[in-house]
Design a protein around this motif. Structure first.
Motif, short mmCIF file in Angstrom:
data_model
loop_
_atom_site.label_atom_id
_atom_site.label_comp_id
_atom_site.label_asym_id
_atom_site.label_seq_id
_atom_site.Cartn_x
_atom_site.Cartn_y
_atom_site.Cartn_z
N VAL A 56 -0.67 13.93 -8.54
CA VAL A 56 -1.55 13.19 -8.13
C VAL A 56 -0.75 12.30 -7.29
O VAL A 56 -1.36 11.74 -5.96
CB VAL A 56 -2.92 13.08 -8.70
CG1 VAL A 56 -3.69 11.19 -8.41
CG2 VAL A 56 -3.23 13.96 -9.75
N ILE A 57 -0.24 11.59 -7.61
CA ILE A 57 0.31 10.45 -6.65
C ILE A 57 0.82 11.03 -5.03
O ILE A 57 1.21 10.29 -3.98
CB ILE A 57 1.65 9.26 -7.01
CG1 ILE A 57 1.19 8.98 -8.59
CG2 ILE A 57 2.51 8.82 -6.58
CD1 ILE A 57 1.94 8.05 -9.03
N ALA A 101 1.55 7.62 -0.13
CA ALA A 101 2.41 6.56 -1.09
C ALA A 101 3.95 6.84 -0.53
O ALA A 101 4.50 8.41 -0.43
CB ALA A 101 2.18 6.34 -2.01
N LYS A 113 9.44 11.57 0.33
CA LYS A 113 9.17 10.09 -0.58
C LYS A 113 9.94 9.32 -0.78
O LYS A 113 10.99 10.47 -1.00
CB LYS A 113 7.90 10.22 -1.64
CG LYS A 113 6.96 11.42 -0.83
CD LYS A 113 5.67 10.94 -0.10
CE LYS A 113 5.10 11.54 0.71
NZ LYS A 113 3.89 10.86 1.47
N LYS A 159 3.35 3.56 -5.26
CA LYS A 159 2.58 2.99 -5.96
C LYS A 159 3.19 3.50 -7.23
O LYS A 159 4.17 3.66 -7.45
CB LYS A 159 1.83 5.00 -5.57
CG LYS A 159 0.82 5.66 -7.19
CD LYS A 159 -0.32 4.97 -7.06
CE LYS A 159 -1.08 5.43 -8.20
NZ LYS A 159 -2.02 4.56 -7.88
N GLN A 175 0.51 -0.76 0.01
CA GLN A 175 0.15 0.08 0.13
C GLN A 175 0.96 1.38 0.25
O GLN A 175 0.06 2.41 -0.06
CB GLN A 175 -0.47 -0.35 1.37
CG GLN A 175 -2.03 -0.80 1.46
CD GLN A 175 -3.06 -0.84 0.08
OE1 GLN A 175 -2.74 -0.49 -1.11
NE2 GLN A 175 -4.76 -1.27 0.59
N GLU A 183 0.04 13.29 -2.94
CA GLU A 183 -1.15 13.34 -2.31
C GLU A 183 -1.99 12.15 -2.09
O GLU A 183 -2.83 12.00 -1.23
CB GLU A 183 -2.63 14.53 -3.44
CG GLU A 183 -1.69 15.68 -3.74
CD GLU A 183 -3.07 16.69 -4.49
OE1 GLU A 183 -3.75 16.16 -5.07
OE2 GLU A 183 -2.51 18.07 -4.45
N SER A 184 -1.36 11.46 -2.93
CA SER A 184 -2.10 9.94 -2.23
C SER A 184 -1.70 9.41 -1.25
O SER A 184 -2.30 8.56 -0.54
CB SER A 184 -1.87 9.03 -3.46
OG SER A 184 -0.76 8.88 -3.29
#
Length: 108
Positions: A28-29, A34, A67, A6, A3, A31-32
């Motif tokens: 987008v990633i 990941a 990240k 991404k 999980q 903000e996800s």
């Protein structure tokens, strides 16, 4: 797939025309939630200086947000560009998605 990971499969060559689409996908990633972004580059046969700059920008953006971005499945032509520009020292590159998963599982 974990999980925290991404996967972004790049479907087009990364160049000046596709850079903004790629940047939107990274946003987008981001903000996800990941923790690791795996760029699957198996469909990429060409990478120009704009595309390379976009990858570096995405790397820095994700790193600044805590990240990690890694790449997999790059072809020999793209690998040569990475080697000539010393990007192999910046990007962690895995031969395939399966090898990335094996290493990720080994760490957990």
């Amino acid at each position: 797939m974990n999980q925290k990971v991404k996967v972004l499969t790049l479907k087009k060559n990364l160049n000046a025309q596709t850079s903004s689409e790629f940047q939107q996908a990274i946003t987008v990633i981001l903000e996800s939630g990941a923790e690791i972004v795996l760029l699957d580059c198996q469909n990429i046969t060409f990478l120009d200086s704009s595309g390379l700059g976009t990858l570096v920008l995405a790397f820095k953006t994700l790193r600044d947000a805590g990240k990690k971005m890694v790449l997999c499945s790059i072809n020999d032509q793209v690998r040569m560009i990475f080697e000539l520009t010393s990007m192999t020292e910046i990007f962690e590159i895995f031969p395939s998605k399966d090898e990335f998963n094996q290493i990720l599982l080994a760490k957990n």
